[in-house]
Design a protein around this motif. Structure first.
Motif, mmCIF file in Angstrom:
data_model
loop_
_atom_site.group_PDB
_atom_site.id
_atom_site.type_symbol
_atom_site.label_atom_id
_atom_site.label_comp_id
_atom_site.label_asym_id
_atom_site.label_seq_id
_atom_site.Cartn_x
_atom_site.Cartn_y
_atom_site.Cartn_z
ATOM 1 N N GLY A 267 -6.202 8.984 -1.415
ATOM 2 C CA GLY A 267 -6.342 8.118 -0.252
ATOM 3 C C GLY A 267 -5.274 7.035 -0.255
ATOM 4 N N THR A 268 -5.633 5.869 0.241
ATOM 5 C CA THR A 268 -4.693 4.753 0.327
ATOM 6 C C THR A 268 -4.979 3.757 -0.782
ATOM 7 N N ALA B 99 -8.150 1.181 5.545
ATOM 8 C CA ALA B 99 -6.805 1.673 5.257
ATOM 9 C C ALA B 99 -6.098 2.170 6.515
ATOM 10 N N GLN C 229 0.065 5.949 -0.270
ATOM 11 C CA GLN C 229 -0.943 7.014 -0.209
ATOM 12 C C GLN C 229 -0.674 8.089 -1.251
ATOM 13 N N LEU D 207 -1.773 1.741 8.225
ATOM 14 C CA LEU D 207 -0.856 2.875 8.366
ATOM 15 C C LEU D 207 -0.151 2.890 9.718
ATOM 16 N N SER E 187 0.817 -1.213 0.000
ATOM 17 C CA SER E 187 0.000 0.000 0.000
ATOM 18 C C SER E 187 0.851 1.264 0.000
ATOM 19 N N SER F 213 -11.434 4.119 3.879
ATOM 20 C CA SER F 213 -10.578 4.753 4.888
ATOM 21 C C SER F 213 -10.548 3.987 6.205
#
Length: 346
Positions: free
Chosen positions: A274-275, A332, A270, A336, A268, A329
Motif C-alpha cells: 500500500g502507501t 492515502a 507505494q 496520490l 510517501s 487507503s
C-alpha cells in the motif's frame, strides 16, 4: 419355525450392534460435565500477568505482549504504545467467559472444532498463553459456533473441549494490538499544504474560508472537496502498519503548515502493501508566539501554550523517528493526486 427364530435373532443382533456403535460414538464425543470458567483460575491472575502470547500453527509465536510497569507493550513493535484499553477488555472478557456446553474429549476429533494441538503444522486454531502469577496457563481457541456464537476452546494439557459464551478469537497480527493513532492535526489549524512530486510541478493548496484552493488557479477553478480532503489527511490519522524506516525514496512530499507554526512533512511512496509514509515535524516558535499573542486577556498565557506545543512536537517527533507507517487507503488516496486532480474542467 427354525427359520423364523433365526430371523428374529438376526434382527436383535443387528439392533444390539447398532446400539453398541451408537454408544461408542457417544463416548468418543463425551466431555466432563463440569462447567464454569473458560480458563479456570485466570480471572484471579489478570493483575499479576507479565506476558501474553498468541501462537499459531507449528507453535509459531505470532504476538507477544509484555507488561512494562502498569502498561502493556507489543514486543514486535517496541517503543510504540499498545492499545491498553482493548488489551484490558480482552483479558476481562476471558476472565468472564463461561463454559456452556461440553464437546469432544477425543483428540482425533479436536480438529473439527479447531482446538487440535497447536504444534501441528496445519493447526487451525490459536493458542493464548499466559505467564505471571503462577504456572503458565494456556487455552486453544478454535472455531466459533455458526449459530449460537461463542468459541470452541480447550485448556492446554486437557483433552476436554468446550463451547463457551464469548468470542475469544485473538488477532494474529501484532499491529492489531497497537494504539493505531498516529497523530491528530485538526483541519481548522491547517493554513497551507505544499505538495512536491518527485517529478513534475510543485504546487500549494491554500485555505480560502472553510475550504482549500489550488494557489494560482482561476477563481472557481478548484475542486474544493478534493483539495479540502487532502488538507484534512493529518486529522485523526491512524496507521494500518508500521516498520523500521529503511530509507526508501519518497515519490511525493506533502508539507502541512499551520497557523501556529507547525510544519508536518509526510513523505510517501507505494509498494505491494500500500502507501507508506515517513513523518517529521518541526515548529517555528516565532510564528507560534505571534499567533498566541493575538489571544484575548482571558486566554492562557502565550508562554504556557508555546511550552505545551513544544512538548507535543517533541513527543510526536520521538514517535516518528526511525519508523515508516502504512496509511489507511482512504487517507492515502488523497496523497496520490496530481495538480490536475484538483482542478475543475474548463
Amino acid at each position: 419355525m427354525r427359520t423364523r427364530s433365526l430371523a428374529v435373532l438376526a434382527v436383535v443382533a443387528l439392533g444390539l450392534a447398532a446400539l453398541a456403535g451408537w454408544g461408542l460414538l457417544q463416548r468418543a464425543g463425551e466431555a466432563p460435565a463440569t462447567s464454569g470458567e473458560a480458563l479456570p483460575g485466570f480471572a484471579d491472575r489478570i493483575q499479576t500477568l507479565e506476558r501474553v502470547e498468541v501462537r499459531g500453527a507449528g507453535d509459531s509465536l505470532l504476538v507477544s505482549l509484555v507488561r512494562r510497569g502498569q502498561a502493556w507493550e507489543v514486543e514486535q513493535h517496541p517503543g510504540w504504545p499498545a492499545n491498553q484499553r482493548e488489551i484490558s477488555r480482552a483479558l476481562f472478557r476471558l476472565g468472564e467467559a463461561r463454559r456452556v456446553e461440553a464437546k469432544t474429549d477425543n483428540p482425533a476429533l479436536h480438529a473439527r472444532l479447531g482446538v487440535e494441538d497447536i504444534g501441528q503444522a496445519d493447526a487451525k486454531g490459536a493458542e493464548l498463553r499466559f505467564e505471571g502469577g503462577g504456572d503458565t496457563l494456556g487455552l486453544v481457541v478454535g472455531r466459533n459456533h455458526p449459530g449460537l456464537g461463542g468459541s470452541y476452546v480447550r485448556v492446554i494439557g486437557e483433552n476436554a473441549s468446550w463451547l463457551i459464551d464469548a468470542d475469544l478469537s485473538p488477532a494474529r497480527d501484532p499491529v492489531a494490538w497497537l494504539d493505531r493513532r498516529l497523530l491528530d492535526l485538526p483541519l481548522a489549524r491547517t493554513e497551507r499544504v505544499r505538495i512536491e512530486p518527485a517529478s513534475g510541478r510543485a504546487f500549494s493548496l491554500e485555505r480560502d474560508g472553510e475550504a482549500f484552493v489550488v494557489r494560482g488557479a482561476r477563481e472557481g477553478g478548484t475542486l474544493d472537496a478534493e483539495a479540502t480532503a487532502t488538507a484534512a489527511v493529518p486529522e485523526q490519522l491512524a496507521l494500518d502498519g508500521l516498520a523500521k524506516d529503511e530509507g526508501e525514496p519518497a515519490s511525493r512530499r506533502h508539507v502541512y503548515e499551520t497557523v501556529d507554526g507547525l510544519r508536518l512533512e509526510i513523505a510517501s511512496w507505494q509498494d505491494e502493501a500500500g502507501t507508506w509514509a515517513r513523518l517529521s515535524l518541526d515548529l517555528d516558535e516565532d510564528v507560534a508566539a505571534a499567533w498566541y499573542g493575538q489571544a484575548g486577556e482571558d486566554a492562557e498565557p502565550a508562554a504556557e501554550r508555546l511550552a505545551r506545543l513544544r512538548e507535543q512536537v517533541r513527543e510526536w517527533q520521538g514517535r516518528f523517528q526511525g519508523r515508516k507507517f502504512l496509511l489507511p487507503s482512504h487517507k492515502a488516496a488523497n496523497l496520490l493526486k496530481s495538480r490536475a486532480d484538483y482542478l475543475a474542467p474548463g
